[in-house]
Design a protein around this motif. Structure first.
Motif, PDB file in Angstrom:
ATOM      1  N   THR A 233       6.677  -7.156   2.992  1.00 20.14           N
ATOM      2  CA  THR A 233       7.253  -5.845   2.660  1.00 20.14           C
ATOM      3  C   THR A 233       6.366  -5.026   1.726  1.00 20.14           C
ATOM      4  O   THR A 233       6.717  -3.891   1.401  1.00 20.14           O
ATOM      5  N   MET A 234       5.244  -5.597   1.323  1.00 22.29           N
ATOM      6  CA  MET A 234       4.361  -4.857   0.427  1.00 22.29           C
ATOM      7  C   MET A 234       3.696  -3.710   1.192  1.00 22.29           C
ATOM      8  O   MET A 234       3.258  -3.886   2.332  1.00 22.29           O
ATOM      9  N   PRO A 235       3.630  -2.544   0.565  1.00 24.89           N
ATOM     10  CA  PRO A 235       3.021  -1.391   1.250  1.00 24.89           C
ATOM     11  C   PRO A 235       1.518  -1.580   1.448  1.00 24.89           C
ATOM     12  O   PRO A 235       0.857  -2.272   0.666  1.00 24.89           O
ATOM     13  N   THR A 236       1.016  -0.975   2.517  1.00 21.56           N
ATOM     14  CA  THR A 236      -0.415  -1.042   2.807  1.00 21.56           C
ATOM     15  C   THR A 236      -0.952   0.361   3.060  1.00 21.56           C
ATOM     16  O   THR A 236      -0.190   1.315   3.206  1.00 21.56           O
ATOM     17  N   HIS A 237      -2.231   0.474   3.105  1.00 26.74           N
ATOM     18  CA  HIS A 237      -2.952   1.707   3.424  1.00 26.74           C
ATOM     19  C   HIS A 237      -2.495   2.878   2.560  1.00 26.74           C
ATOM     20  O   HIS A 237      -2.529   2.780   1.339  1.00 26.74           O
ATOM     21  N   GLU A 238      -2.071   3.968   3.194  1.00 24.27           N
ATOM     22  CA  GLU A 238      -1.698   5.184   2.454  1.00 24.27           C
ATOM     23  C   GLU A 238      -0.498   4.947   1.544  1.00 24.27           C
ATOM     24  O   GLU A 238      -0.432   5.484   0.442  1.00 24.27           O
ATOM     25  N   ALA A 239       0.451   4.142   2.014  1.00 28.10           N
ATOM     26  CA  ALA A 239       1.638   3.865   1.192  1.00 28.10           C
ATOM     27  C   ALA A 239       1.238   3.137  -0.083  1.00 28.10           C
ATOM     28  O   ALA A 239       1.793   3.396  -1.158  1.00 28.10           O
ATOM     29  N   ARG A 240       0.285   2.249   0.014  1.00 29.17           N
ATOM     30  CA  ARG A 240      -0.210   1.536  -1.174  1.00 29.17           C
ATOM     31  C   ARG A 240      -0.938   2.502  -2.105  1.00 29.17           C
ATOM     32  O   ARG A 240      -0.763   2.465  -3.320  1.00 29.17           O
ATOM     33  N   ASN A 241      -1.769   3.353  -1.527  1.00 30.46           N
ATOM     34  CA  ASN A 241      -2.515   4.324  -2.338  1.00 30.46           C
ATOM     35  C   ASN A 241      -1.589   5.319  -3.028  1.00 30.46           C
ATOM     36  O   ASN A 241      -1.937   5.862  -4.072  1.00 30.46           O
ATOM     37  N   ALA A 242      -0.431   5.553  -2.456  1.00 28.70           N
ATOM     38  CA  ALA A 242       0.517   6.498  -3.053  1.00 28.70           C
ATOM     39  C   ALA A 242       1.251   5.901  -4.254  1.00 28.70           C
ATOM     40  O   ALA A 242       1.853   6.638  -5.035  1.00 28.70           O
ATOM     41  N   LEU A 243       1.196   4.597  -4.420  1.00 28.11           N
ATOM     42  CA  LEU A 243       1.875   3.948  -5.547  1.00 28.11           C
ATOM     43  C   LEU A 243       1.165   4.267  -6.855  1.00 28.11           C
ATOM     44  O   LEU A 243      -0.044   4.511  -6.884  1.00 28.11           O
ATOM     45  N   LYS A 244       1.914   4.187  -7.927  1.00 28.56           N
ATOM     46  CA  LYS A 244       1.305   4.324  -9.250  1.00 28.56           C
ATOM     47  C   LYS A 244       0.445   3.098  -9.508  1.00 28.56           C
ATOM     48  O   LYS A 244       0.696   2.012  -8.971  1.00 28.56           O
ATOM     49  N   LYS A 245      -0.545   3.278 -10.355  1.00 26.50           N
ATOM     50  CA  LYS A 245      -1.500   2.204 -10.624  1.00 26.50           C
ATOM     51  C   LYS A 245      -0.811   0.948 -11.154  1.00 26.50           C
ATOM     52  O   LYS A 245      -1.125  -0.167 -10.721  1.00 26.50           O
ATOM     53  N   ASN A 246       0.136   1.099 -12.036  1.00 18.95           N
ATOM     54  CA  ASN A 246       0.805  -0.081 -12.606  1.00 18.95           C
ATOM     55  C   ASN A 246       1.652  -0.796 -11.548  1.00 18.95           C
ATOM     56  O   ASN A 246       1.797  -2.015 -11.586  1.00 18.95           O
ATOM     57  N   GLU A 247       2.216  -0.034 -10.602  1.00 16.47           N
ATOM     58  CA  GLU A 247       2.993  -0.648  -9.523  1.00 16.47           C
ATOM     59  C   GLU A 247       2.068  -1.436  -8.587  1.00 16.47           C
ATOM     60  O   GLU A 247       2.394  -2.541  -8.160  1.00 16.47           O
ATOM     61  N   ARG A 248       0.907  -0.854  -8.277  1.00 17.72           N
ATOM     62  CA  ARG A 248      -0.089  -1.570  -7.449  1.00 17.72           C
ATOM     63  C   ARG A 248      -0.538  -2.849  -8.135  1.00 17.72           C
ATOM     64  O   ARG A 248      -0.648  -3.890  -7.500  1.00 17.72           O
ATOM     65  N   MET A 249      -0.767  -2.757  -9.424  1.00 14.56           N
ATOM     66  CA  MET A 249      -1.212  -3.928 -10.177  1.00 14.56           C
ATOM     67  C   MET A 249      -0.127  -5.007 -10.195  1.00 14.56           C
ATOM     68  O   MET A 249      -0.421  -6.198 -10.070  1.00 14.56           O
ATOM     69  N   ARG A 250       1.136  -4.596 -10.320  1.00 14.83           N
ATOM     70  CA  ARG A 250       2.242  -5.549 -10.308  1.00 14.83           C
ATOM     71  C   ARG A 250       2.324  -6.262  -8.955  1.00 14.83           C
ATOM     72  O   ARG A 250       2.468  -7.491  -8.897  1.00 14.83           O
ATOM     73  N   LEU A 251       2.189  -5.498  -7.875  1.00 11.16           N
ATOM     74  CA  LEU A 251       2.222  -6.097  -6.539  1.00 11.16           C
ATOM     75  C   LEU A 251       1.023  -7.014  -6.307  1.00 11.16           C
ATOM     76  O   LEU A 251       1.144  -8.088  -5.708  1.00 11.16           O
ATOM     77  N   ASP A 252      -0.146  -6.588  -6.786  1.00 13.00           N
ATOM     78  CA  ASP A 252      -1.345  -7.430  -6.654  1.00 13.00           C
ATOM     79  C   ASP A 252      -1.171  -8.744  -7.404  1.00 13.00           C
ATOM     80  O   ASP A 252      -1.548  -9.806  -6.903  1.00 13.00           O
ATOM     81  N   LEU A 253      -0.614  -8.664  -8.591  1.00  8.68           N
ATOM     82  CA  LEU A 253      -0.386  -9.869  -9.383  1.00  8.68           C
ATOM     83  C   LEU A 253       0.600 -10.798  -8.671  1.00  8.68           C
ATOM     84  O   LEU A 253       0.382 -12.010  -8.591  1.00  8.68           O
ATOM     85  N   GLN A 254       1.647 -10.223  -8.123  1.00 11.64           N
ATOM     86  CA  GLN A 254       2.631 -11.026  -7.392  1.00 11.64           C
ATOM     87  C   GLN A 254       1.969 -11.694  -6.178  1.00 11.64           C
ATOM     88  O   GLN A 254       2.164 -12.881  -5.926  1.00 11.64           O
ATOM     89  N   ARG A 255       1.185 -10.930  -5.425  1.00 16.62           N
ATOM     90  CA  ARG A 255       0.513 -11.465  -4.241  1.00 16.62           C
ATOM     91  C   ARG A 255      -0.504 -12.540  -4.611  1.00 16.62           C
ATOM     92  O   ARG A 255      -0.520 -13.624  -4.037  1.00 16.62           O
ATOM     93  N   GLU A 256      -1.324 -12.262  -5.604  1.00 22.99           N
ATOM     94  CA  GLU A 256      -2.369 -13.203  -5.993  1.00 22.99           C
ATOM     95  C   GLU A 256      -1.789 -14.483  -6.582  1.00 22.99           C
ATOM     96  O   GLU A 256      -2.321 -15.570  -6.354  1.00 22.99           O
ATOM     97  N   SER A 257      -0.711 -14.371  -7.333  1.00 19.46           N
ATOM     98  CA  SER A 257      -0.109 -15.588  -7.891  1.00 19.46           C
ATOM     99  C   SER A 257       0.513 -16.433  -6.780  1.00 19.46           C
ATOM    100  O   SER A 257       0.437 -17.667  -6.811  1.00 19.46           O
ATOM    101  N   ALA A 258       1.113 -15.789  -5.776  1.00 22.07           N
ATOM    102  CA  ALA A 258       1.658 -16.535  -4.635  1.00 22.07           C
ATOM    103  C   ALA A 258       0.528 -17.202  -3.860  1.00 22.07           C
ATOM    104  O   ALA A 258       0.639 -18.366  -3.445  1.00 22.07           O
ATOM    105  N   GLU A 259      -0.574 -16.482  -3.667  1.00 22.99           N
ATOM    106  CA  GLU A 259      -1.726 -17.062  -2.971  1.00 22.99           C
ATOM    107  C   GLU A 259      -2.254 -18.286  -3.724  1.00 22.99           C
ATOM    108  O   GLU A 259      -2.537 -19.315  -3.120  1.00 22.99           O
TER     109      GLU A 259
END
Length: 144
Positions: free
Chosen positions: A97-123
């Motif tokens: 459900t994580m946004p990609t491409h333009e939807a990801r770029n439209a997110l605020k920087k802190n929201e992108r970082m939060r999602l990246d942290l969630q994804r990377e920790s799961a990985e």
């Protein structure tokens, strides 16, 4: 005399219909063979794509999140499922459900970082088991 002429015409019509039916059956067989070959070619291309992605994931050339997203779409057409690979399914459920491409770029920087942290920790948490499952997936693909 008329009976003979009509009989000859009837025989010619029947022979013509038999010939046309034979032609149609041969065309149908040819079409079925072409369709089977196209299906085999498609399955071979999908198998090759799965192998490339799985090997890239094993060699850390493709991140695990992107790999599981791609693998899920490729496994279904060949009659397999990511559900058979529990750890990959867990990661897929985290990132699906994580946004990609333009939807990801439209997110605020802190929201992108939060999602990246969630994804990377799961990985990171699932990496070892996913790599084991990738070896099994490659073995399963060889059987197709």
């Amino acid at each position: 005399m008329w009976k003979t002429v009509l009989l000859l015409v009837a025989v010619c019509i029947i022979v013509g219909m038999i010939g046309y039916a034979t032609y149609l059956l041969l065309a149908l067989q040819k079409q079925k063979k072409a369709l089977q070959q196209a299906r085999r070619n498609r399955i071979n291309r999908i198998k090759e794509s799965i192998e490339i992605i799985a090997k890239a994931m094993l060699n850390d050339d493709c991140n695990l999140s992107e790999g599981v997203l791609r693998l899920k779409m490729l496994l279904e057409p060949v009659g397999m499922s990511i559900k058979n690979h529990v750890t990959m399914l867990q990661l897929y459920e985290v990132v699906e459900t994580m946004p990609t491409h333009e939807a990801r770029n439209a997110l605020k920087k802190n929201e992108r970082m939060r999602l990246d942290l969630q994804r990377e920790s799961a990985e990171a948490a699932l990496e070892k088991n996913i790599k084991l499952e990738l070896h099994q997936l490659l073995a399963d693909i060889e059987k197709l």
